[in-house]
Design a protein around this motif. Structure first.
Motif, PDB file in Angstrom:
ATOM      1  N   ILE A 128       0.844  -1.205   0.000  1.00  0.00           N
ATOM      2  CA  ILE A 128       0.000   0.000   0.000  1.00  0.00           C
ATOM      3  C   ILE A 128       0.875   1.249   0.000  1.00  0.00           C
ATOM      4  O   ILE A 128       0.663   2.189  -0.764  1.00  0.00           O
ATOM      5  N   TYR A 129       1.909   1.237   0.829  1.00  0.00           N
ATOM      6  CA  TYR A 129       2.841   2.366   0.902  1.00  0.00           C
ATOM      7  C   TYR A 129       3.516   2.603  -0.453  1.00  0.00           C
ATOM      8  O   TYR A 129       3.552   3.727  -0.960  1.00  0.00           O
ATOM      9  N   LEU A 130       4.018   1.513  -1.062  1.00  0.00           N
ATOM     10  CA  LEU A 130       4.727   1.644  -2.344  1.00  0.00           C
ATOM     11  C   LEU A 130       3.778   2.061  -3.466  1.00  0.00           C
ATOM     12  O   LEU A 130       4.139   2.863  -4.327  1.00  0.00           O
ATOM     13  N   ASP A 131       2.544   1.543  -3.440  1.00  0.00           N
ATOM     14  CA  ASP A 131       1.564   1.875  -4.475  1.00  0.00           C
ATOM     15  C   ASP A 131       1.195   3.348  -4.459  1.00  0.00           C
ATOM     16  O   ASP A 131       0.791   3.909  -5.474  1.00  0.00           O
ATOM     17  N   SER A 132       1.318   3.963  -3.278  1.00  0.00           N
ATOM     18  CA  SER A 132       1.001   5.394  -3.227  1.00  0.00           C
ATOM     19  C   SER A 132       2.168   6.213  -3.782  1.00  0.00           C
ATOM     20  O   SER A 132       2.160   7.442  -3.733  1.00  0.00           O
TER      21      SER A 132
END
Ligand code: ADE
Length: 368
Positions: free
Chosen positions: A317-321
């Motif tokens: 989720i962090y990387l996708d943002s």
């Protein structure tokens, strides 16, 4: 077309030329228990000489687990652990020698009880532990010199670079990168702290090892600083092929079983699909760069508040943002911008290991 790699390993020979006699090997103390086996310090007699070595044995079963197993289950588990080590041995014996990959010296495969893999001993052990141990000194020196200078460099970087340039001139003249560079860096190894050049030198060697491995179709899949060993001459060896698999012909590896993966280092597309490639190795190399320049003080993502870093999903989720690990304070700008490219969401846009080596070399010798 993808060949299951577990199957490919069956066809790789376990080269007999590495077989040694049990009587030539003495195990002296345990160095550590890894995820895939235990490592001991020992001595190997070769031609009357006693050579310090590291010896990997199959992972021992904990006494608690043994109690819950019957004899047949114990036997099966031991066979399974031997197979994991044999697979690692197969990959190591398949590879040609490389200065930056831990060297295979021998193995005992014909005796179940003595089954082991013998590799060269690296005096300083894991480079993560080494960096953590010098960090205090580094901090002290930086505080004395009123911290990192404006370009984000460490200790006395300017004079260091001059020295490197001089050494660099010599190197291009002699054309022997390895021996002259290690000699150059070895002269300062006992100083008790590391400079940016030292970190760049480590990074360059890791990039070289990774280029070598991927050229030979080996995907390490567990490139992390804890698996990079340091010799007393400041050369490094990439080790621990426990997770490595030979890449299938299209350069990809698909995870066959649900085995534990070092998810803080794994590229997002591999976390999602179980597919590994040269490009996912490059992502992991970026995380290793980050670890180098943060002195391996913390696990990746663990300090980031908005990242739920204990799970794969949290990190995805962090990387996708679009967010990434923060740039370490002492990382040179050119390396920071390369690092961010290594973490391109699109795998094919990530620089190659060769290209990373070029950037690291330039920073090491040409910046001022
Ligand atoms: N720990 C794991 N492997 C090692 C090696 N080859 N040398 C020193 N320490 C180690």
């Amino acid at each position: 077309y993808e060949t299951p790699l577990q199957e490919q390993l069956e066809y790789l020979p376990c080269d007999e030329i590495f077989e040694i006699e049990s009587s030539s090997l003495k195990l002296l103390k345990i160095l550590g228990g890894g995820h895939f086996g235990d490592v001991h310090y020992g001595l190997l007699s070769i031609n009357g000489q006693q050579l310090p070595v590291a010896v990997k044995t199959p992972k021992s079963i904990s006494s608690e687990r043994i109690r819950r197993m019957n004899v047949i289950e114990q036997e099966e588990e031991q066979t399974r652990q031997r197979k994991i080590l044999r697979d690692e041995l197969k990959i190591m014996s398949y590879l040609p020698t490389n200065l930056n990959v831990v060297k295979l010296l021998g193995a005992i495969t014909t005796s179940k009880d003595d089954f082991c893999v013998v590799v060269e001993y690296c005096e300083y052990g894991g480079i993560d532990g080494f960096l953590r141990s010098v960090h205090k000194n580094n901090k002290f020196i930086n505080e004395m010199l009123s911290k990192v200078d404006s370009e984000g460099y460490l200790v006395n970087q300017k004079s260091q670079i001059k020295e490197n340039q001089q050494a660099g001139l010599q190197i291009s003249f002699i054309g022997q990168e390895n021996s002259s560079w290690s000699a150059h860096f070895a002269t300062r190894r006992e100083k008790g702290f590391v400079t940016t050049s030292d970190l760049l030198w480590f990074a360059l060697q890791i990039a070289r090892a990774m280029a070598f491995l991927t050229e030979n179709k080996v995907l390490h899949r567990d490139v992390a600083l804890r698996n990079v060993l340091l010799k007393s001459d400041f050369t490094i060896r990439v080790a621990d092929f426990g997770l490595s698999r030979r890449a299938a012909d299209d350069g990809q590896y698909v995870q066959q079983r649900n085995i534990a993966i070092p998810f803080r280092y794994v590229a997002p597309e591999s976390l999602r699909s179980g597919r590994f490639s040269v490009q996912s190795e490059i992502w992991s190399f970026g995380v290793v760069l980050w670890e180098l320049f943060t002195f391996a003080l913390h696990q990746p993502y663990i300090d980031i508040e908005e990242c739920e870093s204990s799970t794969i999903d949290g990190i995805l989720i962090y990387l996708d943002s679009g967010k990434r690990l923060p740039t370490p304070d002492c990382m040179p700008k050119s390396i920071a911008s390369m690092m961010s490219m290594l973490w391109c969401e699109d795998p094919v846009r990530r620089p190659t290991f060769k290209c990373s080596q070029k950037t690291l070399r330039e920073e090491l010798f040409l910046s001022n």
